[in-house]
Design a protein around this motif. Structure first.
Motif, PDB file in Angstrom:
ATOM      1  N   MET A   1      41.434  12.377   5.081  1.00  0.00           N
ATOM      2  CA  MET A   1      40.951  12.343   6.458  1.00  0.00           C
ATOM      3  C   MET A   1      40.234  11.027   6.778  1.00  0.00           C
ATOM      4  O   MET A   1      40.002  10.719   7.943  1.00  0.00           O
ATOM      5  CB  MET A   1      39.996  13.519   6.705  1.00  0.00           C
ATOM      6  CG  MET A   1      40.671  14.871   6.698  1.00  0.00           C
ATOM      7  SD  MET A   1      39.533  16.227   7.139  1.00  0.00           S
ATOM      8  CE  MET A   1      39.173  15.825   8.842  1.00  0.00           C
TER       9      MET A   1
ATOM     10  N   ARG B   1      39.673   7.455   7.733  1.00  0.00           N
ATOM     11  CA  ARG B   1      40.451   6.469   8.472  1.00  0.00           C
ATOM     12  C   ARG B   1      39.816   5.101   8.256  1.00  0.00           C
ATOM     13  O   ARG B   1      38.690   4.871   8.671  1.00  0.00           O
ATOM     14  CB  ARG B   1      40.493   6.805   9.963  1.00  0.00           C
ATOM     15  CG  ARG B   1      41.129   8.143  10.283  1.00  0.00           C
ATOM     16  CD  ARG B   1      42.642   8.113  10.005  1.00  0.00           C
ATOM     17  NE  ARG B   1      43.268   9.380  10.360  1.00  0.00           N
ATOM     18  CZ  ARG B   1      43.464  10.387   9.522  1.00  0.00           C
ATOM     19  NH1 ARG B   1      43.048  10.268   8.274  1.00  0.00           N
ATOM     20  NH2 ARG B   1      44.039  11.494   9.904  1.00  0.00           N
TER      21      ARG B   1
ATOM     22  N   SER C   1      35.357   2.387   7.654  1.00  0.00           N
ATOM     23  CA  SER C   1      35.783   3.543   8.432  1.00  0.00           C
ATOM     24  C   SER C   1      35.867   3.191   9.913  1.00  0.00           C
ATOM     25  O   SER C   1      35.011   2.498  10.451  1.00  0.00           O
ATOM     26  CB  SER C   1      34.802   4.713   8.250  1.00  0.00           C
ATOM     27  OG  SER C   1      34.694   5.058   6.894  1.00  0.00           O
TER      28      SER C   1
ATOM     29  N   SER D   1      37.339   6.899  14.585  1.00  0.00           N
ATOM     30  CA  SER D   1      38.455   7.633  15.168  1.00  0.00           C
ATOM     31  C   SER D   1      38.135   9.105  15.403  1.00  0.00           C
ATOM     32  O   SER D   1      38.721   9.749  16.267  1.00  0.00           O
ATOM     33  CB  SER D   1      39.689   7.521  14.260  1.00  0.00           C
ATOM     34  OG  SER D   1      39.379   7.997  12.954  1.00  0.00           O
ATOM     35  N   ASP D   2      37.218   9.655  14.628  1.00  0.00           N
ATOM     36  CA  ASP D   2      36.838  11.056  14.811  1.00  0.00           C
ATOM     37  C   ASP D   2      35.423  11.251  14.300  1.00  0.00           C
ATOM     38  O   ASP D   2      34.788  10.328  13.797  1.00  0.00           O
ATOM     39  CB  ASP D   2      37.822  11.993  14.105  1.00  0.00           C
ATOM     40  CG  ASP D   2      38.001  11.648  12.629  1.00  0.00           C
ATOM     41  OD1 ASP D   2      37.025  11.187  11.999  1.00  0.00           O
ATOM     42  OD2 ASP D   2      39.108  11.827  12.109  1.00  0.00           O
ATOM     43  N   ALA D   3      34.937  12.479  14.416  1.00  0.00           N
ATOM     44  CA  ALA D   3      33.549  12.776  14.054  1.00  0.00           C
ATOM     45  C   ALA D   3      33.289  12.533  12.571  1.00  0.00           C
ATOM     46  O   ALA D   3      32.235  12.003  12.194  1.00  0.00           O
ATOM     47  CB  ALA D   3      33.207  14.220  14.421  1.00  0.00           C
ATOM     48  N   LEU D   4      34.247  12.906  11.693  1.00  0.00           N
ATOM     49  CA  LEU D   4      34.061  12.745  10.255  1.00  0.00           C
ATOM     50  C   LEU D   4      33.841  11.282   9.901  1.00  0.00           C
ATOM     51  O   LEU D   4      32.926  10.943   9.139  1.00  0.00           O
ATOM     52  CB  LEU D   4      35.267  13.287   9.496  1.00  0.00           C
ATOM     53  CG  LEU D   4      35.254  13.027   7.974  1.00  0.00           C
ATOM     54  CD1 LEU D   4      34.118  13.777   7.307  1.00  0.00           C
ATOM     55  CD2 LEU D   4      36.586  13.415   7.345  1.00  0.00           C
ATOM     56  N   ASN D   5      34.667  10.410  10.449  1.00  0.00           N
ATOM     57  CA  ASN D   5      34.547   8.995  10.131  1.00  0.00           C
ATOM     58  C   ASN D   5      33.277   8.384  10.703  1.00  0.00           C
ATOM     59  O   ASN D   5      32.665   7.512  10.085  1.00  0.00           O
ATOM     60  CB  ASN D   5      35.782   8.249  10.639  1.00  0.00           C
ATOM     61  CG  ASN D   5      36.989   8.449   9.758  1.00  0.00           C
ATOM     62  OD1 ASN D   5      37.247   7.679   8.861  1.00  0.00           O
ATOM     63  ND2 ASN D   5      37.736   9.527  10.004  1.00  0.00           N
ATOM     64  N   ARG D   6      32.864   8.839  11.882  1.00  0.00           N
ATOM     65  CA  ARG D   6      31.617   8.327  12.453  1.00  0.00           C
ATOM     66  C   ARG D   6      30.418   8.753  11.622  1.00  0.00           C
ATOM     67  O   ARG D   6      29.499   7.969  11.379  1.00  0.00           O
ATOM     68  CB  ARG D   6      31.473   8.809  13.907  1.00  0.00           C
ATOM     69  CG  ARG D   6      32.438   8.137  14.880  1.00  0.00           C
ATOM     70  CD  ARG D   6      32.049   8.415  16.317  1.00  0.00           C
ATOM     71  NE  ARG D   6      32.219   9.815  16.665  1.00  0.00           N
ATOM     72  CZ  ARG D   6      33.356  10.338  17.154  1.00  0.00           C
ATOM     73  NH1 ARG D   6      34.424   9.560  17.328  1.00  0.00           N
ATOM     74  NH2 ARG D   6      33.431  11.615  17.458  1.00  0.00           N
TER      75      ARG D   6
END
Length: 228
Positions: free
Chosen positions: A19, A21, A76, A79-84
């Motif tokens: 997951m 990115r 990172s 692109s999405d919450a996990l990467n932020r």
């Protein structure tokens, strides 16, 4: 070429690397150490302890454990919450070193619950169980401190609770140390005596159970690691 070496049998590790990115799109190779025996043997020959965390290789340099996570975090993309969250939490190596023991213990706990072996054949499973216990005991002790400070209006905290917090925080830096775990157990027991009997009966039961579990685990630890 950036290569990420990870444990393919750990659902947590697999989901994390897949997951993630990174800005180096198309230049990232994921290497499952369970399947790539040559890569595993090479890293072990170089002295990497593969059950201590993932390894990242980029430009001929290799990073392991918290250093690997800290190296990947700035790459990172938002692109999405996990990467932020990953970028914000682990971009600073000092923060990564504090948080990484939680991730490592979480991985060991998942493997233990799923009855899966470690990557390194000769590793003693009791070492993993010890660090799982120590890490979550430390985490619980931190929550215990803040619960008493705010829920029971015990602020500024008493001297015994300060000792508990100090030992619990030290546990995050040295989760494999038997001496630090013993110190946390000792100050927790002292704190229980100081609070007895009016403050909290559940604290007495909690400390007695943890002390018994910790002593049993300590008694069975290998002599070579008992004084780390």
């Amino acid at each position: 070429m950036l290569r990420i070496f990870y444990d393919g049998e750990c659902p947590f590790c697999s989901r994390y690397v897949k997951m993630l990115r990174l800005s180096k799109t198309g230049q990232v190779q994921l290497v499952d150490l369970r399947k790539d025996e040559a890569a595993r043997a090479e890293l072990e020959e170089l002295g990497f302890e593969l059950d201590e965390g993932m390894v990242v290789e980029d430009g001929g340099r290799r990073y392991a454990g918290s250093d690997a996570v800290a190296y990947l975090a700035p790459l990172s993309t938002p692109s999405d919450a996990l990467n932020r969250i990953n970028r914000a939490a682990f971009s600073k190596p000092s923060v990564a070193r504090i948080l990484y023991p939680l991730l490592r213990s979480g991985r060991w706990l998942v493997l233990f619950l799923m009855n899966r072996r470690m990557i390194e054949d000769g590793i003693d499973p009791s070492l993993a169980r010890r660090e799982i216990f120590a890490t979550f005991f430390g985490l619980f002790s931190v929550f215990h401190f803040f619960n008493y400070a705010f829920e029971y209006q015990r602020f500024p905290p008493s001297w015994d609770m300060i000792l508990v917090l100090g030992a619990a925080l030290l546990m995050f830096f040295r989760p494999s140390s038997a001496r630090v775990l013993f110190a946390l157990m000792l100050v927790s027991t002292i704190s229980t005596i100081v609070q007895a009997p009016s403050h909290s009966n559940h604290t007495i039961v909690r400390s007695a159970a943890l002390l018994a579990t910790g002593c049993r685990s300590s008694w069975r630890w290998p002599a070579t690691t008992a004084y780390r």
